[in-house]
Design a protein around this motif. Structure first.
Motif, PDB file in Angstrom:
ATOM      1  N   SER A 152      -0.911 -14.440 -24.043  1.00 43.33           N
ATOM      2  CA  SER A 152      -0.358 -13.088 -24.028  1.00 43.33           C
ATOM      3  C   SER A 152      -0.764 -12.573 -22.578  1.00 43.33           C
ATOM      4  CB  SER A 152      -1.464 -12.260 -25.116  1.00 43.33           C
ATOM      5  OG  SER A 152      -1.167 -10.736 -24.589  1.00 43.33           O
TER       6      SER A 152
ATOM      7  N   ASN B  19      -6.906  -5.977 -21.288  1.00 41.35           N
ATOM      8  CA  ASN B  19      -6.358  -4.686 -21.797  1.00 41.35           C
ATOM      9  C   ASN B  19      -7.457  -3.868 -22.403  1.00 41.35           C
ATOM     10  OD1 ASN B  19      -3.096  -5.067 -23.018  1.00 41.35           O
ATOM     11  ND2 ASN B  19      -4.162  -6.212 -21.044  1.00 41.35           N
TER      12      ASN B  19
ATOM     13  N   TYR C 103      -9.453  -9.593 -28.960  1.00 46.80           N
ATOM     14  CA  TYR C 103      -8.156 -10.352 -28.839  1.00 46.80           C
ATOM     15  C   TYR C 103      -8.026 -10.654 -27.550  1.00 46.80           C
ATOM     16  CZ  TYR C 103      -3.158 -10.478 -28.808  1.00 46.80           C
ATOM     17  OH  TYR C 103      -1.691 -10.928 -28.513  1.00 46.80           O
TER      18      TYR C 103
ATOM     19  N   PRO D  57       3.548 -13.152 -23.750  1.00 49.66           N
ATOM     20  CA  PRO D  57       4.451 -12.207 -23.859  1.00 49.66           C
ATOM     21  C   PRO D  57       3.518 -10.960 -23.464  1.00 49.66           C
ATOM     22  CG  PRO D  57       4.136 -13.296 -25.956  1.00 49.66           C
ATOM     23  CD  PRO D  57       3.086 -13.672 -25.081  1.00 49.66           C
TER      24      PRO D  57
ATOM     25  N   ILE E 168       4.661  -6.729 -24.058  1.00 51.65           N
ATOM     26  CA  ILE E 168       4.825  -5.861 -25.164  1.00 51.65           C
ATOM     27  C   ILE E 168       6.060  -5.888 -26.104  1.00 51.65           C
ATOM     28  CG2 ILE E 168       4.309  -3.260 -25.895  1.00 51.65           C
ATOM     29  CD1 ILE E 168       2.026  -4.385 -24.123  1.00 51.65           C
TER      30      ILE E 168
ATOM     31  N   MET F 257       2.732  -6.584 -35.192  1.00 57.93           N
ATOM     32  CA  MET F 257       1.474  -6.519 -34.808  1.00 57.93           C
ATOM     33  C   MET F 257       1.544  -5.660 -33.701  1.00 57.93           C
ATOM     34  SD  MET F 257      -0.010  -9.528 -31.896  1.00 57.93           S
ATOM     35  CE  MET F 257      -0.862 -10.563 -33.168  1.00 57.93           C
ATOM     36  N   MET F 258       2.449  -5.351 -32.943  1.00 53.79           N
ATOM     37  CA  MET F 258       2.264  -4.463 -31.651  1.00 53.79           C
ATOM     38  C   MET F 258       2.660  -3.081 -32.217  1.00 53.79           C
ATOM     39  SD  MET F 258       1.444  -4.347 -28.615  1.00 53.79           S
ATOM     40  CE  MET F 258       1.212  -2.777 -28.062  1.00 53.79           C
TER      41      MET F 258
ATOM     42  N   PHE G 240       0.832   1.254 -23.482  1.00 50.23           N
ATOM     43  CA  PHE G 240       1.049  -0.275 -23.176  1.00 50.23           C
ATOM     44  C   PHE G 240       2.368  -0.503 -22.369  1.00 50.23           C
ATOM     45  CE2 PHE G 240      -1.640  -0.153 -26.589  1.00 50.23           C
ATOM     46  CZ  PHE G 240      -2.835  -1.111 -26.278  1.00 50.23           C
TER      47      PHE G 240
END
Ligand SMILES: NC(=O)C1=CN([C@@H]2O[C@H](COP(=O)(O)OP(=O)(O)OC[C@H]3O[C@@H](n4cnc5c(N)ncnc54)[C@H](O)[C@@H]3O)[C@@H](O)[C@H]2O)C=CC1
Ligand SMILES: CC(=O)C(C)=O
Length: 257
Positions: free
Chosen positions: A140, A147, A153, A183, A185, A190-191, A213
């Protein structure tokens, strides 16, 4: 000529489903691995209705034995294994004060454990089958840049980048490459869950959660699952043969390395 075979974990929705569809269009027979039979069956049915060849297998990727069984059953049912995509993952929202042992262990067991068992099972299978292979892991942008609110995570994704580097070096002598996709966003369940929870924690509307985000994407839009599947398609192809140990960003220009 028989088709090359790919296994995709977490292939029943979101990015994983786009990867399954894309690899099928690329000519792979695909094993769709996830936890829920009904969702797996639907993806398999769609692929087969569109002229592809897919099978479904149930496995929890945090369980080493289940990952090894999924690899074994893929080879039994599809005759080979050439590409392993360890895509399954979870993303609990964890501001530092809310980090707890259970969530931390669960996240590490699924995200990091799933990748490590995938590398082990697939690389042993490639060696037994006597041919090279490609291992592709889900990382990610949050594995490249910390983040806020995603401590558990982020820890798991930073670790995946490390494991991708170590195993690429160990396995190169067998003709096995190990890479990861990072990836940005992506519009997936999930997002959406993360955006909703971050907004709720801050007592703000959900649009605010998404904006936290998405405000720094140079290309000015959120990612689709297909944007990510296009990179995985390249990593699964012969065109990526001289690339190994890399965790490649596909984030529309969020993190620059
Ligand atoms: N959506 C995003 O914005 C981003 C996602 N990613 C990563 O991409 C991957 C896919 O993410 P999404 O499609 O967004 O997630 P999603 O939540 O929509 O789908 C995840 C898939 O993984 C499966 N899964 C979860 N735990 C599992 C387990 N223990 N065993 C087997 N399957 C399991 C789920 O059933 C589902 O099929 C994940 O590794 C995620 O961390 C990385 C960066 C951004
Ligand atoms: C969920 C995820 O990987 C993010 C926010 O980059």
């Amino acid at each position: 000529m028989s088709k090359k075979v790919a296994l995709v974990t977490g292939g029943s929705q979101g990015i994983g489903k786009a990867i399954v569809d894309t690899l099928s269009k690329d000519g792979f027979a695909v094993a769709v691995v996830a936890r829920k039979k009904a969702k797996i069956d639907k993806v398999v049915k769609d692929v087969n209705a569109n002229g592809g060849h897919a099978i479904g297998l149930i496995a929890d990727v945090s369980d080493r034995d289940q990952v090894f069984a999924a690899v074994k059953n893929t080879i039994k049912k599809l005759g080979d294994l050439n590409v392993m995509v360890s895509n399954a993952g979870v993303a609990p929202t964890t501001p530092i004060d809310q980090v707890r042992p259970h969530d931390l262990q669960m996240t590490m067991n699924i995200n990091l454990g799933g990748v490590i068992w995938g590398i082990q099972a697939a690389s042993q299978a490639f060696r037994k089958l006597g041919h090279p292979g490609k291992i592709i892991n889900a990382c990610s942008q949050a594995g490249q840049y910390g983040n806020p609110n995603l401590t558990d995570y982020g820890a798991s994704k930073f670790a995946i980048r490390g494991v991708t580097q170590t195993t690429a070096q160990e396995l190169a002598k067998f003709g096995i490459t190990v890479n990861a996709y990072c990836p940005g966003i992506v519009k997936t369940p999930m997002m959406k869950d993360i955006a909703v929870k971050v907004a709720k924690n801050a007592n703000k509307p959900v649009e605010w959660g998404w904006k936290q985000f998405s405000k720094n994407i140079a290309l000015g839009r959120l990612s689709t699952p297909q944007d990510v599947a296009n990179l995985v398609s390249f990593l699964a192809s012969q065109k990526s043969n001289y690339i190994t140990g890399q965790s490649i960003l596909v984030d529309g220009g969020m993190v620059f390395r």
